[in-house]
Design a protein around this motif. Structure first.
Motif, PDB file in Angstrom:
ATOM      1  N   GLY A  75       0.815  -1.209   0.000  1.00 35.32           N
ATOM      2  CA  GLY A  75       0.000   0.000   0.000  1.00 35.32           C
ATOM      3  C   GLY A  75       0.847   1.256   0.000  1.00 35.32           C
ATOM      4  O   GLY A  75       2.081   1.211   0.042  1.00 35.32           O
ATOM      5  N   SER A  76       0.178   2.394  -0.008  1.00 37.31           N
ATOM      6  CA  SER A  76       0.876   3.669  -0.173  1.00 37.31           C
ATOM      7  C   SER A  76       0.885   4.514   1.099  1.00 37.31           C
ATOM      8  O   SER A  76       1.324   5.657   1.069  1.00 37.31           O
ATOM      9  CB  SER A  76       0.223   4.464  -1.306  1.00 37.31           C
ATOM     10  OG  SER A  76      -1.150   4.687  -1.022  1.00 37.31           O
ATOM     11  N   VAL A  88       3.730  13.315  -2.205  1.00 39.92           N
ATOM     12  CA  VAL A  88       3.077  13.110  -0.911  1.00 39.92           C
ATOM     13  C   VAL A  88       1.675  13.709  -0.969  1.00 39.92           C
ATOM     14  O   VAL A  88       1.514  14.897  -1.221  1.00 39.92           O
ATOM     15  CB  VAL A  88       3.891  13.753   0.229  1.00 39.92           C
ATOM     16  CG1 VAL A  88       3.150  13.615   1.552  1.00 39.92           C
ATOM     17  CG2 VAL A  88       5.278  13.121   0.323  1.00 39.92           C
ATOM     18  N   LEU A  89       0.666  12.882  -0.738  1.00 44.61           N
ATOM     19  CA  LEU A  89      -0.721  13.343  -0.805  1.00 44.61           C
ATOM     20  C   LEU A  89      -1.210  13.922   0.520  1.00 44.61           C
ATOM     21  O   LEU A  89      -1.826  14.983   0.554  1.00 44.61           O
ATOM     22  CB  LEU A  89      -1.644  12.194  -1.221  1.00 44.61           C
ATOM     23  CG  LEU A  89      -1.410  11.554  -2.588  1.00 44.61           C
ATOM     24  CD1 LEU A  89      -2.435  10.442  -2.819  1.00 44.61           C
ATOM     25  CD2 LEU A  89      -1.507  12.586  -3.702  1.00 44.61           C
ATOM     26  N   TYR A 115       1.375   8.348   0.109  1.00 45.93           N
ATOM     27  CA  TYR A 115       1.962   8.674  -1.192  1.00 45.93           C
ATOM     28  C   TYR A 115       0.937   8.499  -2.315  1.00 45.93           C
ATOM     29  O   TYR A 115      -0.134   7.906  -2.118  1.00 45.93           O
ATOM     30  CB  TYR A 115       3.148   7.758  -1.483  1.00 45.93           C
ATOM     31  CG  TYR A 115       4.448   8.210  -0.871  1.00 45.93           C
ATOM     32  CD1 TYR A 115       5.152   9.292  -1.387  1.00 45.93           C
ATOM     33  CD2 TYR A 115       5.006   7.527   0.212  1.00 45.93           C
ATOM     34  CE1 TYR A 115       6.365   9.692  -0.852  1.00 45.93           C
ATOM     35  CE2 TYR A 115       6.227   7.920   0.765  1.00 45.93           C
ATOM     36  CZ  TYR A 115       6.894   9.004   0.215  1.00 45.93           C
ATOM     37  OH  TYR A 115       8.084   9.396   0.758  1.00 45.93           O
ATOM     38  N   ALA A 116       1.303   8.967  -3.488  1.00 45.44           N
ATOM     39  CA  ALA A 116       0.437   8.794  -4.657  1.00 45.44           C
ATOM     40  C   ALA A 116       0.361   7.322  -5.073  1.00 45.44           C
ATOM     41  O   ALA A 116      -0.644   6.883  -5.605  1.00 45.44           O
ATOM     42  CB  ALA A 116       0.938   9.653  -5.829  1.00 45.44           C
ATOM     43  N   ASP A 117       1.444   6.565  -4.853  1.00 49.75           N
ATOM     44  CA  ASP A 117       1.386   5.140  -5.182  1.00 49.75           C
ATOM     45  C   ASP A 117       2.314   4.342  -4.281  1.00 49.75           C
ATOM     46  O   ASP A 117       3.126   4.900  -3.535  1.00 49.75           O
ATOM     47  CB  ASP A 117       1.707   4.877  -6.668  1.00 49.75           C
ATOM     48  CG  ASP A 117       3.097   5.334  -7.057  1.00 49.75           C
ATOM     49  OD1 ASP A 117       4.046   5.009  -6.324  1.00 49.75           O
ATOM     50  OD2 ASP A 117       3.230   6.012  -8.091  1.00 49.75           O
ATOM     51  N   ALA A 118       2.180   3.028  -4.341  1.00 47.06           N
ATOM     52  CA  ALA A 118       2.875   2.125  -3.426  1.00 47.06           C
ATOM     53  C   ALA A 118       4.384   2.102  -3.666  1.00 47.06           C
ATOM     54  O   ALA A 118       5.156   1.897  -2.725  1.00 47.06           O
ATOM     55  CB  ALA A 118       2.300   0.714  -3.555  1.00 47.06           C
ATOM     56  N   ASP A 129       7.079   1.672   8.945  1.00 47.34           N
ATOM     57  CA  ASP A 129       6.467   0.454   8.410  1.00 47.34           C
ATOM     58  C   ASP A 129       5.198   0.833   7.651  1.00 47.34           C
ATOM     59  O   ASP A 129       4.814   1.993   7.598  1.00 47.34           O
ATOM     60  CB  ASP A 129       6.176  -0.565   9.524  1.00 47.34           C
ATOM     61  CG  ASP A 129       5.303   0.010  10.628  1.00 47.34           C
ATOM     62  OD1 ASP A 129       4.555   0.976  10.359  1.00 47.34           O
ATOM     63  OD2 ASP A 129       5.359  -0.499  11.767  1.00 47.34           O
ATOM     64  N   PHE A 130       4.569  -0.149   7.052  1.00 40.66           N
ATOM     65  CA  PHE A 130       3.364   0.110   6.275  1.00 40.66           C
ATOM     66  C   PHE A 130       2.134   0.110   7.173  1.00 40.66           C
ATOM     67  O   PHE A 130       1.997  -0.736   8.058  1.00 40.66           O
ATOM     68  CB  PHE A 130       3.201  -0.937   5.160  1.00 40.66           C
ATOM     69  CG  PHE A 130       4.225  -0.824   4.084  1.00 40.66           C
ATOM     70  CD1 PHE A 130       4.073   0.095   3.050  1.00 40.66           C
ATOM     71  CD2 PHE A 130       5.358  -1.613   4.104  1.00 40.66           C
ATOM     72  CE1 PHE A 130       5.021   0.215   2.059  1.00 40.66           C
ATOM     73  CE2 PHE A 130       6.314  -1.506   3.108  1.00 40.66           C
ATOM     74  CZ  PHE A 130       6.152  -0.589   2.084  1.00 40.66           C
ATOM     75  N   SER A 131       1.259   1.061   6.949  1.00 41.23           N
ATOM     76  CA  SER A 131       0.017   1.137   7.708  1.00 41.23           C
ATOM     77  C   SER A 131      -1.025   0.194   7.107  1.00 41.23           C
ATOM     78  O   SER A 131      -0.975  -0.132   5.922  1.00 41.23           O
ATOM     79  CB  SER A 131      -0.517   2.575   7.678  1.00 41.23           C
ATOM     80  OG  SER A 131      -1.825   2.641   8.198  1.00 41.23           O
ATOM     81  N   LYS A 132      -1.956  -0.234   7.949  1.00 38.74           N
ATOM     82  CA  LYS A 132      -3.065  -1.057   7.453  1.00 38.74           C
ATOM     83  C   LYS A 132      -4.095  -0.224   6.702  1.00 38.74           C
ATOM     84  O   LYS A 132      -4.938  -0.752   5.977  1.00 38.74           O
ATOM     85  CB  LYS A 132      -3.729  -1.797   8.613  1.00 38.74           C
ATOM     86  CG  LYS A 132      -2.817  -2.818   9.302  1.00 38.74           C
ATOM     87  CD  LYS A 132      -3.516  -3.501  10.461  1.00 38.74           C
ATOM     88  CE  LYS A 132      -2.590  -4.496  11.153  1.00 38.74           C
ATOM     89  NZ  LYS A 132      -3.262  -5.150  12.314  1.00 38.74           N
ATOM     90  N   LEU A 133      -4.025   1.094   6.891  1.00 37.13           N
ATOM     91  CA  LEU A 133      -4.964   1.982   6.197  1.00 37.13           C
ATOM     92  C   LEU A 133      -4.623   2.058   4.715  1.00 37.13           C
ATOM     93  O   LEU A 133      -3.449   2.037   4.325  1.00 37.13           O
ATOM     94  CB  LEU A 133      -4.913   3.388   6.796  1.00 37.13           C
ATOM     95  CG  LEU A 133      -5.307   3.519   8.274  1.00 37.13           C
ATOM     96  CD1 LEU A 133      -5.046   4.931   8.761  1.00 37.13           C
ATOM     97  CD2 LEU A 133      -6.785   3.160   8.457  1.00 37.13           C
TER      98      LEU A 133
END
Length: 461
Positions: A90-91, A119-120, A137-140, A165-169
């Protein structure tokens, strides 16, 4: 068009047409199917579409370029070796900052993480007595490259260590644009009290990522990294032709401006869409001087709506871009980017110039001659409230109100500081009025060698 990204490149017939289009839509964002469309300059000089018989190939090529532009070549190459599969996490990144010795700001995170992509959104908060942030971010691919490059590194030597780390969102929901949260795709969100919105100059800064950096050797058409001072701190591993190192020092982030010796990088700004009837080299010197020591100013002889401003160093140049790009000046929205020129040449003897090129390198009006002075710690975006200092004891409230009114300002409020009557705040009718007043009245002579000092305030009355 970039499939799945909601982005596209559009090549106009000429540079003039592109400038005209950006200038037209900057103050009035267009909408397609009830969604705002943000238009900015690309680093590409032209689009190559020949010999491509289907859309799949240009899509893949552009996405590949996007990955190289925003990530690390080493990471991208590794992915290619593994079959080129995009990460599936994910992003949205979860960022924990450990051992926070210096304050962490949203702008700081934006500067660090925007090296790897668009960065969104950012949301900052404290949880379990830890500073944390969520960043989308805009993409992963952007998120993956940022995590691989920055996880475990420290913003400053020995402190402010990033754990990523990567978020679950899958997406972030941002209600307000303020110091703790920001949606960079929405400049219309309230500040948080239902009335204020993000300052126009800040909105312009964050709404145009990667538009202010010229191309650099080894990565033609790609955005140049920010020119932070070399020293201790985060260093993004550089690969040949990829993004260079990113280093941050406490003085850079806190707004303290380095000495005149400066740092390597481009310090010359290209300022466009100026009002040729009103603009002067001195006016640009005073305005840009709020954010650094201006060495030279040149208004183009044949195009009076365009000027070059040379700052003391690249950090000051970037600071001026952050605060002045998108600011209204004499009825027009000013555009400020880095110039392709490294210095402003003074006119040769006998060369016709009409006073449009000025050298201010030895001006006594430089605000940042002394590193670490209070001026370095009080740098704010343009605001309708001005901070006045060096006011003589004989000058009254009415004197000051009349002075500002004589320059066309609408004075809404004024107050002296309780502990120091040499300083005060004056609130004018608009940010643009305050910009004009600062240009006109900074260094105003009250007589007996008493000169008024004017700067933008973070406070309101």
């Amino acid at each position: 068009m970039l499939k799945g990204k909601g982005q596209a490149f559009l090549e106009m017939a000429s540079t003039e047409a592109a400038v005209s289009m950006v200038n037209y839509y900057t103050p009035a964002t267009p909408h397609l199917h009830n969604r705002p469309v943000y238009i900015q300059y690309s680093n590409y000089k032209e689009l190559k579409t020949e010999n491509l018989h289907d859309q799949a190939r240009p899509q893949a090529a552009l996405q590949g370029v996007n990955a190289v532009q925003h990530g690390s070549l080493a990471i991208t190459s590794a992915l290619d070796g593994e079959g080129g599969h995009l990460p599936s996490q994910g992003s949205v990144l979860r960022i924990v900052v450990e051992n926070v010795f210096y304050p962490i700001t949203l702008e700081m995170l934006y500067q660090i993480f925007s090296k790897f992509g668009y960065v969104l959104k950012i949301v900052m908060f404290h949880k379990n007595n830890q500073f944390q942030a969520l960043l989308q971010y805009a993409d992963a691919m952007n998120a993956y490259c940022a995590k691989m490059s920055l996880d475990g590194h420290s913003i400053y030597t020995g402190c402010c260590t990033l754990r990523i780390d990567f978020s679950k969102l899958t997406t972030l929901k941002v209600k307000y644009n303020n110091d703790k949260s920001r949606d960079f795709t929405r400049v219309d969100l309230p500040f948080g009290d239902g009335q204020r919105t993000l300052d126009a100059s800040l909105a312009a800064t964050f709404a145009t990522p990667n538009t202010v950096f010229p191309s650099y050797p080894g990565a033609a058409g790609f955005a140049q990294p920010l020119g932070f001072p070399q020293g201790a701190g985060i260093s993004v591993p550089a690969a040949p032709g990829a993004l260079g190192s990113l280093t941050i020092t406490p003085s850079t982030v806190s707004g303290q401006i380095r000495g005149v010796a400066g740092i390597p990088g481009n310090s010359v700004l290209l300022v466009s869409n100026l009002n040729p009837e009103a603009i002067t080299p001195y006016g640009l010197f005073i305005l840009f001087g709020v954010y650094g020591n201006v060495h030279r100013v040149k208004i183009m002889f044949k195009k009076r709506g365009i000027a070059l401003v040379q700052m003391a160093d690249a950090t000051q140049a970037q600071l001026a871009i952050n605060h002045l790009n998108g600011q209204r000046l004499y009825g027009r929205v000013m555009h400020t980017t880095l110039s392709k020129y490294q210095t402003i040449q003074l006119p040769r003897e006998g060369q016709e110039d009409k006073g449009l090129t000025k050298d201010y390198s030895n001006s006594p009006l430089h605000r940042f001659k002394n590193p670490g002075s209070k001026n370095c710690q009080n740098i704010f975006p343009p605001s309708a409230t001005l901070h006045l200092s060096n006011i003589p004891p004989s000058v009254t409230v009415d004197d000051l109100k009349n002075l500002f009114a004589s320059k066309g300002s609408t004075v809404k409020a004024f107050k002296f500081f309780q502990k120091d009557c040499k300083m005060g705040l004056i609130q004018l009718g608009s940010v643009e009025e305050a910009v004009h007043a600062l240009i006109e009245l900074h260094n105003h002579d009250f007589g007996e060698n008493q000169h008024l000092r004017v700067s933008f305030s973070k406070s309101t009355i």
